[in-house]
Design a protein around this motif. Structure first.
Motif, short mmCIF file in Angstrom:
data_model
loop_
_atom_site.label_atom_id
_atom_site.label_comp_id
_atom_site.label_asym_id
_atom_site.label_seq_id
_atom_site.Cartn_x
_atom_site.Cartn_y
_atom_site.Cartn_z
N PHE A 16 26.40 -9.04 36.67
CA PHE A 16 26.87 -8.85 35.30
C PHE A 16 26.50 -7.47 34.74
CE2 PHE A 16 26.93 -13.63 35.21
CZ PHE A 16 28.31 -13.72 35.14
N SER A 17 25.43 -6.87 35.24
CA SER A 17 25.09 -5.50 34.84
C SER A 17 26.17 -4.54 35.33
CB SER A 17 23.73 -5.09 35.43
OG SER A 17 22.69 -5.83 34.83
N GLU A 18 26.63 -4.75 36.55
CA GLU A 18 27.71 -3.92 37.09
C GLU A 18 29.00 -4.13 36.29
OE1 GLU A 18 29.67 -1.15 39.27
OE2 GLU A 18 27.51 -1.57 39.23
N LEU A 19 29.28 -5.37 35.93
CA LEU A 19 30.45 -5.66 35.10
C LEU A 19 30.34 -4.95 33.76
CD1 LEU A 19 33.05 -7.27 34.44
CD2 LEU A 19 31.56 -9.16 33.69
N HIS A 20 29.16 -4.98 33.17
CA HIS A 20 28.95 -4.35 31.86
C HIS A 20 29.08 -2.84 31.96
CE1 HIS A 20 27.64 -4.15 27.73
NE2 HIS A 20 26.67 -3.32 28.04
N ASN A 21 28.65 -2.26 33.07
CA ASN A 21 28.79 -0.81 33.26
C ASN A 21 30.26 -0.41 33.34
OD1 ASN A 21 26.05 -0.31 33.29
ND2 ASN A 21 25.85 -0.59 35.49
N ARG A 22 31.07 -1.29 33.89
CA ARG A 22 32.50 -1.00 34.01
C ARG A 22 33.27 -1.29 32.73
NH1 ARG A 22 34.21 -3.19 40.09
NH2 ARG A 22 32.58 -2.05 41.23
N LYS A 23 32.82 -2.33 32.00
CA LYS A 23 33.50 -2.73 30.78
C LYS A 23 32.47 -2.93 29.68
CE LYS A 23 36.80 -4.32 28.07
NZ LYS A 23 37.85 -3.44 27.50
N ARG A 24 32.25 -1.90 28.88
CA ARG A 24 31.24 -1.95 27.83
C ARG A 24 31.78 -2.73 26.64
NH1 ARG A 24 25.85 0.06 28.42
NH2 ARG A 24 25.91 1.40 30.26
N PHE A 26 30.64 -6.43 23.94
CA PHE A 26 29.62 -7.43 23.65
C PHE A 26 29.77 -8.67 24.52
CE2 PHE A 26 33.08 -8.92 20.99
CZ PHE A 26 32.96 -10.30 21.05
N TYR A 27 31.02 -8.99 24.91
CA TYR A 27 31.24 -10.20 25.70
C TYR A 27 30.93 -10.01 27.18
CZ TYR A 27 35.75 -7.79 26.17
OH TYR A 27 36.73 -6.86 26.37
N THR A 28 30.59 -8.78 27.59
CA THR A 28 30.15 -8.56 28.97
C THR A 28 28.64 -8.32 29.02
OG1 THR A 28 30.54 -6.16 28.88
CG2 THR A 28 32.37 -7.56 29.62
N ASN A 29 27.94 -8.64 27.94
CA ASN A 29 26.49 -8.43 27.90
C ASN A 29 25.82 -9.18 29.05
OD1 ASN A 29 23.67 -9.60 26.86
ND2 ASN A 29 24.04 -7.61 25.92
N PRO A 30 25.08 -8.47 29.92
CA PRO A 30 24.53 -9.12 31.12
C PRO A 30 23.47 -10.18 30.84
CG PRO A 30 23.73 -6.86 30.90
CD PRO A 30 24.81 -7.02 29.89
N VAL A 31 22.70 -10.02 29.76
CA VAL A 31 21.68 -11.02 29.43
C VAL A 31 22.35 -12.34 29.04
CG1 VAL A 31 19.82 -11.64 27.85
CG2 VAL A 31 19.97 -9.30 28.75
N LEU A 32 23.31 -12.26 28.14
CA LEU A 32 24.01 -13.46 27.68
C LEU A 32 24.74 -14.15 28.82
CD1 LEU A 32 25.01 -15.30 25.41
CD2 LEU A 32 26.84 -13.65 24.97
N LEU A 154 21.40 -12.89 20.73
CA LEU A 154 22.45 -12.38 19.85
C LEU A 154 22.21 -10.92 19.49
CD1 LEU A 154 22.93 -15.45 17.46
CD2 LEU A 154 24.53 -14.60 19.19
N GLY A 155 20.95 -10.56 19.26
CA GLY A 155 20.63 -9.16 18.96
C GLY A 155 20.93 -8.25 20.14
N ASN A 156 20.59 -8.73 21.34
CA ASN A 156 20.85 -7.97 22.55
C ASN A 156 22.35 -7.78 22.77
OD1 ASN A 156 21.38 -7.87 25.66
ND2 ASN A 156 19.24 -7.28 25.46
N ALA A 157 23.11 -8.84 22.50
CA ALA A 157 24.55 -8.81 22.76
C ALA A 157 25.35 -8.09 21.67
CB ALA A 157 25.07 -10.24 22.92
#
Length: 224
Positions: A16-24, A26-32, A154-157
């Motif tokens: 999910f970190s890789e996904l978030h790097n490709r698509k920044r 809130f719904y790709t937040n790796p923690v969530l 929620l704060g992280n995302a």
């Protein structure tokens, strides 16, 4: 040592970190996404949470050193932080008080019981402190822990995106907002974008924990 928990956690988070790097977004937040995915895997595989946690205990152990390491950016940015000490103090006092009152009265407006109101009041401080506060004011520590974690997620995302949306650009203000409202997970998010804002967030998280633990037991008597 059973590698299941730590392997699952690292693999899911890396994906999910890789996904978030490709698509920044809130719904790709790796923690969530990691939390939701691991929960679904445990549910679908009928794997007990205790089994998972026992095999991922090293990650819990590393949480302590990770929090302590936040002192490094604080030290690096100490001159700037010192120059804004007055603003930081006002921000922590105002933000910490508003976090308590907004959570308390929102839950009250929605018909929450007294135990729920007492449990939600310390939601914006880190888990260990929040649980101690909850016990002291006769809340439900288990419920408080869940609410603290949800607040952090929620704060992280959404925290940084909301700050961008309302055009808060000042690095000190951004760090204060994240640290006071969403503690460790919020700090972990903003430090990726700005080390100074992350340093302020880490400091705000610690000081807000102290401030809330001193204020809330007395404030709650006035709110009841």
């Amino acid at each position: 040592m059973n590698p299941f928990g730590i392997t699952l956690t690292l693999v899911v988070f890396c994906i999910f970190s890789e996904l978030h790097n490709r698509k920044r977004a809130f719904y790709t937040n790796p923690v969530l996404l990691s939390i939701l995915t691991i929960a679904l895997i445990l549910k679908a595989g009928r794997i007990s949470y205790d089994y998972y946690m026992d095999s991922a205990r090293i990650l819990s152990f590393l949480l302590g050193p990770a929090v302590v390491s936040l002192a490094i950016p604080v030290y690096k940015g100490r001159s700037t932080i010192k120059a804004y000490s007055k603003e930081t103090t006002i921000g922590i006092v105002a933000g910490g008080t508003i976090a308590i009152l907004s959570a308390f009265y929102m839950a009250k407006l929605l018909g929450g019981s007294e135990e729920v109101l007492l449990s939600i009041a310390p939601k914006s401080v880190t888990t260990a402190i929040a649980i101690g506060i909850s016990e002291k004011i006769c809340g439900l520590p288990a419920l408080t822990a869940v609410l603290v974690i949800l607040t952090g997620i929620l704060g992280n995302a959404l925290g940084v995106e909301l700050l961008n949306l309302v055009r808060v650009k000042d690095r000190i203000a951004r760090g204060l907002a994240m640290g006071v409202t969403s503690h460790g997970l919020g700090t972990a998010r903003i430090i990726l974008d700005d080390e100074l804002a992350g340093a302020v967030s880490g400091l705000a998280m610690a000081l807000n924990g102290v401030f809330t633990s001193l204020l809330l037991p007395y404030l709650i008597e006035l709110l009841k």
